[in-house]
Design an enzyme around this catalytic site. Structure first.
Site, PDB file in Angstrom:
ATOM      1  N   PRO A  11      19.141  39.189   0.434  1.00 10.27           N
ATOM      2  CA  PRO A  11      19.293  38.702   1.794  1.00 10.27           C
ATOM      3  C   PRO A  11      20.654  38.093   2.054  1.00 10.27           C
ATOM      4  CG  PRO A  11      17.515  37.553   0.611  1.00 10.27           C
ATOM      5  CD  PRO A  11      18.234  38.384  -0.365  1.00 10.27           C
ATOM      6  N   GLU A  12      21.332  38.592   3.044  1.00 15.27           N
ATOM      7  CA  GLU A  12      22.505  37.925   3.572  1.00 15.27           C
ATOM      8  C   GLU A  12      22.125  37.385   4.949  1.00 15.27           C
ATOM      9  OE1 GLU A  12      26.243  39.923   3.162  1.00 15.27           O
ATOM     10  OE2 GLU A  12      25.688  40.829   1.253  1.00 15.27           O
TER      11      GLU A  12
END
Length: 275
Positions: free
Chosen positions: A2-3
């Site tokens: 996840p960014e």
DNA sequence: ATATGAGCCTGTATGC
DNA sequence: TGCATACAGGCTCATA
């Protein structure tokens, strides 16, 4: 992994199922995350109502009603929050470390194989939290603009790739979106940050904002692990220009994309399009 | 202030 | 087929 777009997608999905709902039970099966989940974690949450979920950088901040506290969570590399009905939740899987059970029957399950994520509660101002205090501006706000980035890179001789991934300069730009925004801006990842003109920074800032916004609109990127609050993958990986495409053809000039490393992180670039 | 590297961690892919 | 190894990489911390 996840960014910012993935965390934002999770935030939106979770908000629709837990805001205004009250925590009934907390089950912690493994406290060993990035830092151990504090022993007062469960007690600080039971009976609290979620008033909203905010995001700061890649942190999720669940605001709690009556005691003005916040549940601060990070998904690390492989963390996921998936919402189920407590009645028909699936059997426990490996790395299902935490369950948040709500009075209305929603079950939020946190799974994190690599345990790079974190979870704890705090009271008081966000800015007093050590994990949040030193963070740079949010990339999708007006506080992040070309003049800001230009000014704060005048003494930075390191590469622009490492600069845009430095959370004290701007948050939320991880390896994937750093690669993509530098390609889209036509800037070579090796270029020293203090040797980029204001005009080129205007382009870079615009591309960072654009790629993050497009990725949010696509529900994030899924390479291996990432799923949203409903357990569904994102689609933005289909729009990558360079990330993970080393050895393949550049979508602009048909040259072969090159692989290099910055601080141990893979960088993919087109040496012809990026200067 | 800036720069670099270690370490955290497990699943997956690769090489022999 | 097994085993060893490299890699994925966000983040903090220590060190220079």
């Amino acid at each position: 992994m996840p960014e910012l777009p993935e965390v934002e997608t999770v935030r939106r999905g979770l908000s629709s199922v837990v805001v205004a709902n009250t925590l009934k039970q907390i089950v912690v099966r493994d406290r060993r995350l990035r830092w151990p989940i504090p022993t007062d974690f469960e007690d600080s949450l039971v009976g609290q109502t979620i008033t909203s979920i905010d995001r700061r950088s890649k942190y999720l901040l669940f605001r709690l009603g009556s005691n003005r506290a916040t549940l601060l969570a990070h998904l690390g590399m492989t963390g996921s929050f998936i919402a189920y009905n407590a009645n028909d939740a699936p059997a426990l899987k490996a790395h299902d470390h935490v369950d948040l059970v709500f009075a209305n029957g929603v079950l939020l399950r946190y799974n994190d194989p690599r345990r790079f994520g974190s979870m704890h509660t705090f009271r008081g101002l966000d800015g007093d939290q050590p994990l949040l205090a030193a963070l740079g501006p949010e990339p999708l706000t007006d506080a992040f603009h070309a003049a800001y980035l230009y000014e704060h890179t005048r003494r930075r001789t390191g590469s622009i790739k490492q600069a845009v991934m430095d959370n004290t300069l701007v948050v939320g730009v991880g390896n994937i979106y750093a690669n993509e925004s530098l390609f889209r801006a036509g800037i070579h990842p090796n270029r020293p940050a203090n040797r980029i003109s204001l005009v080129r920074y205007e382009r870079l800032v615009a591309e960072i904002k654009a790629v993050l916004a497009e990725a949010i609109a696509a529900g994030g990127s899924t390479l291996r692990d990432y799923v949203n609050a409903n357990g569904e993958p994102g689609a933005f990986q289909l729009n990558y220009f360079v990330y993970g495409r080393d050895g393949e053809f550049c979508k602009h000039c048909s040259g072969v994309l090159k692989l290099m490393r910055h601080g141990g992180r893979a960088t993919v670039l087109c040496a012809r399009c990026q200067r």
